[in-house]
Design a protein around this motif. Structure first.
Motif, PDB file in Angstrom:
ATOM      1  N   ARG A 272     -27.432 -18.172 -31.975  1.00 56.85           N
ATOM      2  CA  ARG A 272     -28.109 -18.421 -33.258  1.00 56.85           C
ATOM      3  C   ARG A 272     -27.877 -17.284 -34.260  1.00 56.85           C
ATOM      4  O   ARG A 272     -27.706 -17.509 -35.441  1.00 56.85           O
ATOM      5  N   GLY A 273     -27.859 -16.063 -33.777  1.00 57.27           N
ATOM      6  CA  GLY A 273     -27.653 -14.905 -34.649  1.00 57.27           C
ATOM      7  C   GLY A 273     -26.272 -14.301 -34.505  1.00 57.27           C
ATOM      8  O   GLY A 273     -26.047 -13.175 -34.925  1.00 57.27           O
ATOM      9  N   GLY A 274     -25.349 -15.033 -33.925  1.00 54.77           N
ATOM     10  CA  GLY A 274     -24.011 -14.504 -33.670  1.00 54.77           C
ATOM     11  C   GLY A 274     -22.998 -14.848 -34.746  1.00 54.77           C
ATOM     12  O   GLY A 274     -23.262 -14.728 -35.933  1.00 54.77           O
ATOM     13  N   TYR A 275     -21.863 -15.316 -34.304  1.00 56.91           N
ATOM     14  CA  TYR A 275     -20.739 -15.630 -35.186  1.00 56.91           C
ATOM     15  C   TYR A 275     -20.538 -17.131 -35.297  1.00 56.91           C
ATOM     16  O   TYR A 275     -20.930 -17.886 -34.415  1.00 56.91           O
ATOM     17  N   ARG A 276     -19.861 -17.529 -36.366  1.00 52.98           N
ATOM     18  CA  ARG A 276     -19.412 -18.908 -36.524  1.00 52.98           C
ATOM     19  C   ARG A 276     -17.895 -18.875 -36.692  1.00 52.98           C
ATOM     20  O   ARG A 276     -17.377 -18.114 -37.504  1.00 52.98           O
ATOM     21  N   ILE A 277     -17.219 -19.683 -35.909  1.00 51.62           N
ATOM     22  CA  ILE A 277     -15.778 -19.835 -36.061  1.00 51.62           C
ATOM     23  C   ILE A 277     -15.536 -21.258 -36.547  1.00 51.62           C
ATOM     24  O   ILE A 277     -16.041 -22.211 -35.965  1.00 51.62           O
TER      25      ILE A 277
ATOM     26  N   TYR B 216     -17.328 -15.913 -39.494  1.00 54.90           N
ATOM     27  CA  TYR B 216     -18.341 -15.127 -40.210  1.00 54.90           C
ATOM     28  C   TYR B 216     -19.558 -14.899 -39.325  1.00 54.90           C
ATOM     29  O   TYR B 216     -19.850 -15.694 -38.437  1.00 54.90           O
ATOM     30  N   PRO B 217     -20.258 -13.767 -39.540  1.00 52.93           N
ATOM     31  CA  PRO B 217     -21.481 -13.485 -38.780  1.00 52.93           C
ATOM     32  C   PRO B 217     -22.694 -14.104 -39.465  1.00 52.93           C
ATOM     33  O   PRO B 217     -22.706 -14.272 -40.689  1.00 52.93           O
ATOM     34  N   LYS B 218     -23.713 -14.439 -38.690  1.00 58.05           N
ATOM     35  CA  LYS B 218     -24.953 -14.998 -39.239  1.00 58.05           C
ATOM     36  C   LYS B 218     -25.976 -13.921 -39.578  1.00 58.05           C
ATOM     37  O   LYS B 218     -26.894 -14.164 -40.357  1.00 58.05           O
ATOM     38  N   ILE B 219     -25.858 -12.731 -38.971  1.00 55.69           N
ATOM     39  CA  ILE B 219     -26.797 -11.651 -39.256  1.00 55.69           C
ATOM     40  C   ILE B 219     -26.033 -10.342 -39.433  1.00 55.69           C
ATOM     41  O   ILE B 219     -24.845 -10.266 -39.143  1.00 55.69           O
ATOM     42  N   GLY B 220     -26.727  -9.333 -39.917  1.00 51.93           N
ATOM     43  CA  GLY B 220     -26.109  -8.023 -40.084  1.00 51.93           C
ATOM     44  C   GLY B 220     -25.688  -7.784 -41.526  1.00 51.93           C
ATOM     45  O   GLY B 220     -25.913  -8.623 -42.403  1.00 51.93           O
TER      46      GLY B 220
ATOM     47  N   LYS C 292     -23.516 -10.576 -43.247  1.00 56.66           N
ATOM     48  CA  LYS C 292     -23.943 -11.927 -42.883  1.00 56.66           C
ATOM     49  C   LYS C 292     -23.602 -12.949 -43.963  1.00 56.66           C
ATOM     50  O   LYS C 292     -23.472 -12.637 -45.149  1.00 56.66           O
ATOM     51  N   LYS C 293     -23.477 -14.176 -43.497  1.00 51.60           N
ATOM     52  CA  LYS C 293     -23.196 -15.310 -44.361  1.00 51.60           C
ATOM     53  C   LYS C 293     -23.940 -16.493 -43.756  1.00 51.60           C
ATOM     54  O   LYS C 293     -23.847 -16.729 -42.549  1.00 51.60           O
ATOM     55  N   THR C 294     -24.700 -17.210 -44.550  1.00 52.48           N
ATOM     56  CA  THR C 294     -25.489 -18.310 -43.993  1.00 52.48           C
ATOM     57  C   THR C 294     -24.641 -19.539 -43.692  1.00 52.48           C
ATOM     58  O   THR C 294     -24.885 -20.233 -42.714  1.00 52.48           O
ATOM     59  N   ASP C 295     -23.651 -19.811 -44.524  1.00 52.90           N
ATOM     60  CA  ASP C 295     -22.790 -20.976 -44.320  1.00 52.90           C
ATOM     61  C   ASP C 295     -21.583 -20.849 -45.232  1.00 52.90           C
ATOM     62  O   ASP C 295     -21.516 -19.960 -46.077  1.00 52.90           O
ATOM     63  N   LEU C 296     -20.649 -21.774 -45.093  1.00 53.40           N
ATOM     64  CA  LEU C 296     -19.505 -21.803 -46.002  1.00 53.40           C
ATOM     65  C   LEU C 296     -19.983 -22.185 -47.394  1.00 53.40           C
ATOM     66  O   LEU C 296     -20.909 -22.990 -47.546  1.00 53.40           O
ATOM     67  N   GLU C 297     -19.357 -21.609 -48.403  1.00 47.94           N
ATOM     68  CA  GLU C 297     -19.708 -21.935 -49.784  1.00 47.94           C
ATOM     69  C   GLU C 297     -19.131 -23.308 -50.153  1.00 47.94           C
ATOM     70  O   GLU C 297     -18.207 -23.798 -49.505  1.00 47.94           O
TER      71      GLU C 297
ATOM     72  N   LYS D 255     -10.707 -25.531 -49.359  1.00 44.87           N
ATOM     73  CA  LYS D 255      -9.696 -24.503 -49.622  1.00 44.87           C
ATOM     74  C   LYS D 255      -9.068 -24.017 -48.320  1.00 44.87           C
ATOM     75  O   LYS D 255      -7.847 -23.850 -48.237  1.00 44.87           O
ATOM     76  N   LEU D 256      -9.890 -23.800 -47.298  1.00 49.40           N
ATOM     77  CA  LEU D 256      -9.380 -23.359 -45.999  1.00 49.40           C
ATOM     78  C   LEU D 256      -8.434 -24.398 -45.397  1.00 49.40           C
ATOM     79  O   LEU D 256      -7.379 -24.054 -44.849  1.00 49.40           O
ATOM     80  N   ILE D 257      -8.807 -25.669 -45.495  1.00 49.16           N
ATOM     81  CA  ILE D 257      -7.970 -26.748 -44.961  1.00 49.16           C
ATOM     82  C   ILE D 257      -6.653 -26.825 -45.725  1.00 49.16           C
ATOM     83  O   ILE D 257      -5.572 -26.896 -45.124  1.00 49.16           O
ATOM     84  N   LYS D 258      -6.738 -26.790 -47.047  1.00 48.28           N
ATOM     85  CA  LYS D 258      -5.531 -26.850 -47.889  1.00 48.28           C
ATOM     86  C   LYS D 258      -4.586 -25.693 -47.562  1.00 48.28           C
ATOM     87  O   LYS D 258      -3.381 -25.892 -47.384  1.00 48.28           O
TER      88      LYS D 258
END
Length: 130
Positions: free
Chosen positions: A73-78, A95-99, A102-107, A113-116
């Motif tokens: 829950r407080g780790g990373y998102r790939i 991106y990390p969820k805490i620290g 941190k980033k809560t989600d993709l903008e 953009k990442l897919i393209k």
């Protein structure tokens, strides 16, 4: 199965791990996940689908941050792209969820953009093997 990294993924990983002790376990957590899930279907089954298609799907995987003693829950998102036809995985972002970074989600618009960008790298054959 081959796991590739996009330049976006490499940039995001370097950005969060550079000079920040809270994220020093990121590489080991990622490597452990792929070691525990050695084939394409296991990787996808252990991840949350964001978008699913016939051959191409996008997934999000929660990984723990053992440096900060946090679970998933407080780790990373790939964020990764799965090519069911080839069986390959393409890492798009992390991106990390805490620290401090941190980033809560993709903008909004970031996933597109990442897919393209990943499709451009596939076409240009510039993906880097993980």
């Amino acid at each position: 199965m081959i796991i590739y990294q996009t330049t976006d993924y490499i940039y995001h990983k370097e950005k969060i791990t550079k000079k920040v002790k809270h994220y020093k376990c990121l590489d080991s957590q990622i490597e452990q996940f792929f070691k525990d899930h050695p084939n394409h279907d296991e990787i996808c089954a252990a991840s949350q689908p964001i978008r699913q298609g016939t051959n191409i799907s996008i997934f999000k995987k929660r990984l723990p941050n053992s440096t900060m003693n946090k679970g998933t829950r407080g780790g990373y998102r790939i964020i990764f792209l799965s090519n069911k036809k080839s069986g390959n995985i393409i890492l798009l972002s992390v991106y990390p969820k805490i620290g401090p970074k941190k980033k809560t989600d993709l903008e909004i618009g970031e996933l597109e953009k990442l897919i393209k960008n990943s499709f451009q790298e596939i076409a240009n054959k510039t993906l880097v093997e993980y």
